[in-house]
Design an enzyme around this catalytic site. Structure first.
Site, PDB file in Angstrom:
ATOM      1  N   CYS A  41      -3.270  -2.527   5.700  1.00  0.00           N
ATOM      2  CA  CYS A  41      -3.842  -2.818   4.378  1.00  0.00           C
ATOM      3  C   CYS A  41      -5.051  -3.764   4.387  1.00  0.00           C
ATOM      4  O   CYS A  41      -6.023  -3.491   3.689  1.00  0.00           O
ATOM      5  CB  CYS A  41      -2.773  -3.297   3.410  1.00  0.00           C
ATOM      6  SG  CYS A  41      -1.397  -4.174   4.105  1.00  0.00           S
ATOM      7  N   LYS A  89       8.189  -2.959  -4.499  1.00  0.00           N
ATOM      8  CA  LYS A  89       8.042  -1.641  -3.894  1.00  0.00           C
ATOM      9  C   LYS A  89       9.216  -0.734  -4.217  1.00  0.00           C
ATOM     10  O   LYS A  89      10.336  -1.194  -4.486  1.00  0.00           O
ATOM     11  CB  LYS A  89       7.874  -1.743  -2.378  1.00  0.00           C
ATOM     12  CG  LYS A  89       9.046  -2.385  -1.640  1.00  0.00           C
ATOM     13  CD  LYS A  89       8.744  -2.462  -0.134  1.00  0.00           C
ATOM     14  CE  LYS A  89       9.868  -3.183   0.609  1.00  0.00           C
ATOM     15  NZ  LYS A  89       9.613  -3.226   2.074  1.00  0.00           N
ATOM     16  N   ASP A 117      -0.112   5.084   6.810  1.00  0.00           N
ATOM     17  CA  ASP A 117      -0.479   4.100   5.798  1.00  0.00           C
ATOM     18  C   ASP A 117      -1.499   4.692   4.825  1.00  0.00           C
ATOM     19  O   ASP A 117      -2.485   5.293   5.260  1.00  0.00           O
ATOM     20  CB  ASP A 117      -1.099   2.880   6.479  1.00  0.00           C
ATOM     21  CG  ASP A 117      -0.440   1.577   6.064  1.00  0.00           C
ATOM     22  OD1 ASP A 117       0.222   1.567   5.019  1.00  0.00           O
ATOM     23  OD2 ASP A 117      -0.599   0.581   6.783  1.00  0.00           O
ATOM     24  N   ARG A 126       4.599  -5.093  15.704  1.00  0.00           N
ATOM     25  CA  ARG A 126       5.344  -6.180  15.064  1.00  0.00           C
ATOM     26  C   ARG A 126       6.292  -6.791  16.089  1.00  0.00           C
ATOM     27  O   ARG A 126       6.928  -6.072  16.866  1.00  0.00           O
ATOM     28  CB  ARG A 126       6.120  -5.683  13.838  1.00  0.00           C
ATOM     29  CG  ARG A 126       5.200  -5.173  12.737  1.00  0.00           C
ATOM     30  CD  ARG A 126       5.950  -4.718  11.497  1.00  0.00           C
ATOM     31  NE  ARG A 126       5.034  -4.121  10.543  1.00  0.00           N
ATOM     32  CZ  ARG A 126       5.400  -3.540   9.389  1.00  0.00           C
ATOM     33  NH1 ARG A 126       6.687  -3.496   9.077  1.00  0.00           N
ATOM     34  NH2 ARG A 126       4.499  -3.021   8.583  1.00  0.00           N
ATOM     35  N   GLN A 172       2.099   4.196  11.643  1.00  0.00           N
ATOM     36  CA  GLN A 172       2.455   4.238  10.226  1.00  0.00           C
ATOM     37  C   GLN A 172       1.462   5.111   9.471  1.00  0.00           C
ATOM     38  O   GLN A 172       0.248   4.964   9.631  1.00  0.00           O
ATOM     39  CB  GLN A 172       2.461   2.829   9.637  1.00  0.00           C
ATOM     40  CG  GLN A 172       3.070   2.734   8.257  1.00  0.00           C
ATOM     41  CD  GLN A 172       3.276   1.278   7.831  1.00  0.00           C
ATOM     42  OE1 GLN A 172       2.366   0.466   7.959  1.00  0.00           O
ATOM     43  NE2 GLN A 172       4.459   0.963   7.341  1.00  0.00           N
ATOM     44  N   HIS A 216      -3.579   3.905   0.870  1.00  0.00           N
ATOM     45  CA  HIS A 216      -3.848   2.965  -0.220  1.00  0.00           C
ATOM     46  C   HIS A 216      -4.663   3.652  -1.297  1.00  0.00           C
ATOM     47  O   HIS A 216      -5.613   4.388  -1.006  1.00  0.00           O
ATOM     48  CB  HIS A 216      -4.596   1.738   0.304  1.00  0.00           C
ATOM     49  CG  HIS A 216      -3.787   0.935   1.267  1.00  0.00           C
ATOM     50  ND1 HIS A 216      -3.795   1.174   2.623  1.00  0.00           N
ATOM     51  CD2 HIS A 216      -2.896  -0.067   1.064  1.00  0.00           C
ATOM     52  CE1 HIS A 216      -2.959   0.337   3.227  1.00  0.00           C
ATOM     53  NE2 HIS A 216      -2.400  -0.420   2.305  1.00  0.00           N
ATOM     54  N   HIS A 246      -0.027   0.595  -2.370  1.00  0.00           N
ATOM     55  CA  HIS A 246       0.242   0.892  -0.960  1.00  0.00           C
ATOM     56  C   HIS A 246       1.293   1.998  -0.927  1.00  0.00           C
ATOM     57  O   HIS A 246       2.243   1.974  -1.704  1.00  0.00           O
ATOM     58  CB  HIS A 246       0.871  -0.304  -0.228  1.00  0.00           C
ATOM     59  CG  HIS A 246       0.158  -1.602  -0.345  1.00  0.00           C
ATOM     60  ND1 HIS A 246      -0.463  -2.219   0.727  1.00  0.00           N
ATOM     61  CD2 HIS A 246      -0.012  -2.449  -1.394  1.00  0.00           C
ATOM     62  CE1 HIS A 246      -0.972  -3.375   0.352  1.00  0.00           C
ATOM     63  NE2 HIS A 246      -0.711  -3.527  -0.936  1.00  0.00           N
TER      64      HIS A 246
END
Length: 425
Positions: A113, A244, A162, A142, A160, A164, A290
């Site tokens: 992000c 979320k 991901d 991570r 991921q 947005h 997100h």
């Protein structure tokens, strides 16, 4: 581990391996990488059809970016941080005065992000640009505790999907409804109709004002209702920057895994001073949504392998058809059949070992290959192949007819997915 644990399947089918050289990360083998790329391409097709532009952002980013986003403090324990080539602990490396190292400090991205915020802010945006939909298959790292690592289900390195969406406040409900439909549709196409949706609200450690959290939670709850969802409330389980929706699957052992997510964020646009020019000519703050359709592709593949007990659908299997020579005299003919299948766009492999046909069929089942095409003396003379289908039934077809039949199976799956996307749109 039992026979249907994804780690056992991965070893048996030559998909991936794990080694102490990189705890929490997989080494992908050729068959496994093919599977990974097919799943990634499946999601990419859906994202393109939904109007997303795919981007790629750097793996290693400066400390200043993570301070702006809030990750440097709020997500410190989960990040691999670097200074002068050394990995930082949660407290960082301090100089003689007890201060943290300077701006040369870096971090491997745990999520994409902040990079997407930089892309949005790279030029002046107009209200005509909104909603702006960006997507990335971002490799994330991570620092998960070693005791929590569990093959592909929980690792330190993962990809991921991901995405947005930068939008105006009055576009939020429509965008969240659209995203929820996208996630549920993709999961259903992959065989998961029983999905629990959770609504996770503000955690104890968070950034942003209470007013922004009030607004974000109200927006997300209203959008979930508009999407026809009745989410289970999960107090305190939201991300540190916003509430979320979590799309939760159950595996064959009854374990629950969070896959897709949708998050409303009022904080990152504020922290990055993001803006667009409205119809009135003034600067306005966008709302950031997100979302991830599958979440970690590695985790989802593990769930998928266990769900199907290693026998994946025809369109997704790394090898879709095994061409088996019945005897040594059919080796050349078997290779020619495999080449014809490949020319038809199929993922075909060939087995010309001096093993019995029964052994070759058993090995194909172990490898998760859905269809076996046997080539014996009669097939070689007649120009046919004997197809063994996943249910064990057999069918003799001329080679061209067999290639057309198998190719159509992949094309039908593609058409079904396209029709579902068009219907949803």
């Amino acid at each position: 581990m039992d026979a249907y644990d994804h780690r056992t399947i991965g070893q048996r089918q030559d998909l991936f391996l794990f080694h102490a050289d990189s705890p929490g990360a997989a080494f992908w083998l050729p068959r496994g990488l093919t599977l990974f790329q097919e799943l990634e391409g499946f999601v990419r097709d859906h994202m393109r059809a939904a109007g997303y532009a795919e981007i790629r952002t750097p793996q290693v980013l400066n400390r200043s970016l993570w301070e702006t986003s809030g990750h440097w403090d709020a997500f410190a324990d989960g990040m691999f941080r670097i200074a002068g080539g050394k990995t930082l602990g949660a407290d960082g490396i301090r100089n003689a005065e007890g201060e943290l190292a300077d701006s040369r400090d870096l971090a491997l991205k745990p999520m994409s992000c902040p990079g997407h915020m930089r892309v949005f802010g790279a030029r002046v945006r107009s209200h005509r640009d909104l909603p702006l939909r960006l997507a990335e298959f971002g490799l994330c790292h991570r620092d998960e505790p070693s005791g929590a690592l569990l093959g592909l289900l929980r690792g330190r390195a993962f990809t991921q999907d991901d995405a947005h969406v930068f939008c105006a406040p009055d576009q939020v409900a429509g965008e969240v409804t659209r995203v929820c439909g996208l996630i549920l549709r993709v999961l259903a196409e992959l065989g998961f109709d029983d999905v629990v949706v959770g609504l996770s609200t503000r955690p104890e450690v968070r950034v942003g004002s209470e007013a922004d959290w009030d607004t974000a939670e109200a927006l997300l709850a209203a959008a979930a209702a508009a999407a026809g969802l009745d989410p289970v409330l999960q107090p305190g389980e939201g991300a540190f920057y916003g509430p979320k929706l979590e799309f939760i699957l159950s595996d064959r052992m009854g374990r629950r895994w969070q896959c897709g997510t949708v998050q409303i964020d009022m904080n990152l646009p504020e922290r990055f001073e993001s803006a667009y020019i409205g119809p009135d000519g003034d600067r306005h703050r966008p709302v950031l949504i997100h979302h991830a359709v599958l979440g970690s592709l590695e985790r989802f593949l593990a769930i998928l392998l266990e769900h199907h007990k290693g026998q994946l659908p025809f369109w997704l299997a790394p090898d879709q058809v095994l061409v088996a020579a019945v005897g040594p005299d059919q080796q050349r003919a078997a290779q020619e059949v495999a080449d014809r299948f490949k020319a038809a766009g199929l993922r075909a492999s060939v087995d010309v070992r001096s093993e019995s046909l029964a052994r070759k069929v058993a090995d194909s089942v172990s490898l998760g290959i859905p269809v076996v095409a046997a080539v014996g003396a009669r097939e070689t003379v007649d120009g046919t192949v004997t197809l063994r289908w996943p249910d064990g039934t057999k069918e003799v077809l001329y080679l061209e007819a067999a290639a057309a039949r198998l190719s159509a199976m992949t094309q039908r799956a593609t058409r079904r997915r396209r029709m579902r996307r068009e219907t949803a749109a």
